[in-house]
Design a protein around this motif. Structure first.
Motif, short mmCIF file in Angstrom:
data_model
loop_
_atom_site.label_atom_id
_atom_site.label_comp_id
_atom_site.label_asym_id
_atom_site.label_seq_id
_atom_site.Cartn_x
_atom_site.Cartn_y
_atom_site.Cartn_z
N ASP A 131 38.77 43.09 28.77
CA ASP A 131 39.49 42.27 29.75
C ASP A 131 39.47 40.79 29.41
O ASP A 131 39.00 40.39 28.35
CB ASP A 131 38.92 42.52 31.16
CG ASP A 131 39.55 43.76 31.81
OD1 ASP A 131 40.52 44.29 31.26
OD2 ASP A 131 39.07 44.18 32.87
N ASN A 161 42.50 46.01 33.39
CA ASN A 161 43.36 45.60 34.50
C ASN A 161 44.11 44.32 34.09
O ASN A 161 43.50 43.27 33.92
CB ASN A 161 42.51 45.33 35.75
CG ASN A 161 43.36 45.21 36.98
OD1 ASN A 161 44.50 44.78 36.92
ND2 ASN A 161 42.80 45.61 38.11
N GLU A 163 46.21 42.62 35.74
CA GLU A 163 46.45 41.66 36.82
C GLU A 163 45.54 40.43 36.67
O GLU A 163 45.92 39.32 37.00
CB GLU A 163 46.21 42.33 38.18
CG GLU A 163 46.58 41.41 39.34
CD GLU A 163 46.19 41.95 40.70
OE1 GLU A 163 45.58 43.03 40.79
OE2 GLU A 163 46.49 41.26 41.69
N TYR A 164 44.33 40.66 36.18
CA TYR A 164 43.38 39.55 36.02
C TYR A 164 43.50 39.02 34.59
O TYR A 164 43.28 39.77 33.63
CB TYR A 164 41.95 40.03 36.29
CG TYR A 164 41.80 40.71 37.63
CD1 TYR A 164 41.92 39.99 38.81
CD2 TYR A 164 41.55 42.08 37.73
CE1 TYR A 164 41.81 40.60 40.05
CE2 TYR A 164 41.42 42.70 38.97
CZ TYR A 164 41.55 41.96 40.12
OH TYR A 164 41.44 42.57 41.35
N GLN A 165 43.85 37.74 34.45
CA GLN A 165 44.17 37.24 33.11
C GLN A 165 43.34 36.06 32.64
O GLN A 165 43.38 35.69 31.48
CB GLN A 165 45.67 36.88 33.06
CG GLN A 165 46.53 38.10 33.36
CD GLN A 165 48.02 37.79 33.45
OE1 GLN A 165 48.44 36.67 33.25
NE2 GLN A 165 48.79 38.83 33.74
N TYR A 209 49.03 54.12 32.12
CA TYR A 209 48.90 52.66 32.27
C TYR A 209 49.36 51.94 30.99
O TYR A 209 49.94 50.86 31.05
CB TYR A 209 47.46 52.29 32.61
CG TYR A 209 47.30 50.86 33.11
CD1 TYR A 209 48.02 50.40 34.20
CD2 TYR A 209 46.43 49.97 32.48
CE1 TYR A 209 47.88 49.10 34.66
CE2 TYR A 209 46.28 48.66 32.93
CZ TYR A 209 47.00 48.23 34.02
OH TYR A 209 46.88 46.94 34.47
N ILE A 213 52.10 48.92 31.68
CA ILE A 213 51.90 47.47 31.46
C ILE A 213 53.04 46.83 30.67
O ILE A 213 53.13 45.62 30.59
CB ILE A 213 50.53 47.15 30.79
CG1 ILE A 213 50.35 47.93 29.48
CG2 ILE A 213 49.38 47.38 31.74
CD1 ILE A 213 49.06 47.59 28.74
N ASN A 218 54.55 46.18 36.40
CA ASN A 218 53.09 46.29 36.24
C ASN A 218 52.49 45.40 35.15
O ASN A 218 51.28 45.45 34.91
CB ASN A 218 52.69 47.74 35.96
CG ASN A 218 52.79 48.59 37.20
OD1 ASN A 218 52.19 48.27 38.23
ND2 ASN A 218 53.59 49.65 37.14
N TYR A 220 52.51 42.10 35.11
CA TYR A 220 52.04 40.83 35.69
C TYR A 220 52.32 39.63 34.80
O TYR A 220 51.47 38.79 34.58
CB TYR A 220 50.54 40.94 36.06
CG TYR A 220 50.36 41.73 37.34
CD1 TYR A 220 50.35 41.09 38.58
CD2 TYR A 220 50.28 43.11 37.31
CE1 TYR A 220 50.25 41.82 39.76
CE2 TYR A 220 50.18 43.85 38.49
CZ TYR A 220 50.17 43.18 39.70
OH TYR A 220 50.09 43.90 40.87
N TYR A 299 44.24 43.98 46.91
CA TYR A 299 45.62 44.42 47.18
C TYR A 299 46.03 45.60 46.32
O TYR A 299 46.77 46.47 46.74
CB TYR A 299 46.58 43.24 47.03
CG TYR A 299 46.33 42.22 48.12
CD1 TYR A 299 46.67 42.50 49.44
CD2 TYR A 299 45.67 41.02 47.85
CE1 TYR A 299 46.39 41.60 50.46
CE2 TYR A 299 45.39 40.12 48.87
CZ TYR A 299 45.75 40.42 50.16
OH TYR A 299 45.46 39.55 51.18
N GLN A 300 45.50 45.64 45.10
CA GLN A 300 45.79 46.75 44.19
C GLN A 300 45.49 48.11 44.82
O GLN A 300 46.16 49.10 44.54
CB GLN A 300 44.93 46.56 42.92
CG GLN A 300 44.95 47.72 41.98
CD GLN A 300 43.71 47.75 41.08
OE1 GLN A 300 43.06 46.73 40.86
NE2 GLN A 300 43.40 48.91 40.55
#
Ligand code: ADP
Length: 475
Positions: A131, A161, A163-165, A209, A213, A218, A220, A299-300
């Protein structure tokens, strides 16, 4: 093969969610395959290492000339190096995440991890980062540490994930010796994006997934850079550690049962667990189905649908137990209101905490687990629930789509109830179908439970897949 994982979570030492489970379990299983595996983890002050053999020494953090400390220990066959800064309190805090300087803490950690490896003077076959927290290692190696003499053959990035960057100010890169000008996105640095560009292989935590992505819905905002690096991307479904998640050996649960037991026996012992849990949580002891939800409240995970499922359970005369924690104020409020609404309700138990033992007890006692995620990279709670004979009701997305197959689906091992739309109506339909199964209490329910406990998502086979990827990369 010398394999080094650099991560900020690792079960059982430090865990918030699936990342911790995966790093801890996968590395343990890689070590069992007789590979030389080391995990580098921040030395959080809350780690319970007192019972482990430990040896510490200092080494220089080259960027500011101050000293780092590394403590080396072993968990079974697995080498673990715990790193912290001697002067700064980066990891002397109660939690892993949630601080305004998280990016600084983990950028420091990534750099210190490479300095520790440089000091060891070993050749590393695979450096595996996870990540946004440690993805900058890929850039740091190629632009700084390779020139200093560190030898790493290939770098693998796991995306748990997208979403977290880790979007941060460029100054942080200058501190660790990188030229920030070369790594800007809209004036900032996107740590995950840099890892995507500079790593040699990217592994998403489920095949679905890995495809999701690449889409606008998805990705993000990273779908473009991911598409450009598509050839490096692979999806490997995560698994679970059956030495931790096994109702036959689980010391956390009230009554143990084996997946190999006859289904009537499994159901009988699950009912005993249910009764004990009801007592513990103050729920009424009556012949009713018990639905659960275990997870981070973000929220996910579809908090509005989880709330709806709680309300629907009351309508259908079922019980519901929620175990979840959140740092998001709005969600804290939402679920606190719900907690007040159901405070004296005999069928609803809302628990805002992180409690490993209670999680095990809930998995062993519940009839159903509900997972209405907006997106789910892999999801471990559905796999864990299956191993305890708890039937998942899930939205078909990401890893949930790869692991849960509806009772009405053809040609698949049926093991749950699924729905597609992210809405209350479809969730209700799936929930009602599940409750009908429970009320009929017939052969169909028995078959479903047997199919659940017989499922195999073992991390040891996942470890073999990862090893195959590593071998191919360095060959
Ligand atoms: P994510 O990685 O998105 O958090 P996963 O389903 O992959 O979700 O993994 C969640 C893991 O964290 C599981 O092992 C689950 O049991 C655990 N977990 C999540 N929330 C809690 C909690 N409040 N208390 C105890 N365990 C939790």
């Amino acid at each position: 093969m010398k394999i080094v994982h650099v991560a900020v979570e690792m079960a059982p030492l430090a865990k918030v969610g699936g990342l911790g489970d995966m790093v801890g379990g996968l590395c343990k299983d890689l070590a069992k395959l007789r590979e030389d595996v080391e995990v580098i983890l921040p030395n959080y002050s809350f780690l319970k290492t007192r019972k482990l053999p430990i040896e510490c020494h200092s080494f220089k953090y080259l960027q500011d000339g101050k000293l780092n400390r590394v403590c080396l220990t072993k968990l079974d066959n697995l080498s673990v190096a715990l790193i912290d800064h001697k002067k700064k309190d980066y990891f002397h805090r109660p939690n892993i995440y949630g601080y305004s300087d998280d990016a600084e803490r983990f950028v420091y950690f990534s750099c210190a991890a490479l300095e520790y490896l440089l000091e060891k003077k070993e050749t590393i076959d695979i450096l595996h980062v996870h990540d946004w927290h440690t993805s900058i290692c890929a850039v740091l190696y190629k632009e700084v540490f390779e020139k200093k003499g560190l030898k790493i053959k290939k770098i693998v990035l796991n995306i748990h994930n997208v979403e977290y960057q880790g979007i941060c100010c460029p100054g942080l890169l200058d501190i660790i010796g990188l030229e920030s000008k070369k790594h800007l996105t809209n004036g900032c640095v996107n740590l995950l994006k840099e890892g995507i560009i500079h790593s040699d292989a990217i592994i998403a935590v489920s095949p679905t997934y890995a495809k999701e992505i690449l889409t606008k819905e998805n990705g993000y905002g990273l779908e473009g850079v991911l598409k450009a690096n598509e050839k490096k991307i692979l999806g490997i479904l995560n698994g679970i550690d059956y030495t931790v998640w096994n109702p036959k050996t689980d010391k956390n649960i009230f009554f143990r049962y084996s997946p190999k037991d006859r289904v009537e026996k499994i159901m009988k012992i699950k009912a005993k667990n249910k009764k004990a849990l009801r007592k513990e949580l103050g729920l009424e002891i009556e012949d009713k189905p018990l639905i659960c939800s275990v997870g981070r409240l973000v929220y996910q995970k579809g908090p509005e649908l989880i709330e709806h499922a709680i309300n629907s359970s009351v309508k259908h005369d079922a019980q519901f137990v929620l175990l979840g924690s959140t740092h998001i104020e709005e969600l804290q409020k939402k679920f606190s209101n719900l907690e007040s609404k159901y405070k004296k309700h005999k069928d609803i138990s809302i628990n805002f905490t992180y409690d490993e033992k209670l999680a095990h007890q809930i998995y062993a006692s519940s009839d159903f687990i509900i997972i209405p995620s907006l997106f789910e990279p892999c999801g471990l709670t559905q796999m864990i629930a299956l191993s305890y004979g708890t039937i998942p009701i899930v939205r078909k997305t990401g890893g949930l789509a790869d692991t849960i197959f509806d009772v009405d689906e053809k040609n698949k091992t049926k093991n749950g109830f699924t729905f597609y739309g992210f809405n209350k109506k479809e969730l209700d339909e799936a929930l009602e179908r599940a409750l009908r199964y429970w009320n009929q209490n017939g052969v169909k329910l028995q078959k479903l439970i047997k199919s659940a406990v017989s499922s195999n998502h073992s991390l040891s086979s996942v470890a073999k897949e990862y090893l195959g990827v590593y071998k191919k990369l360095i060959s």
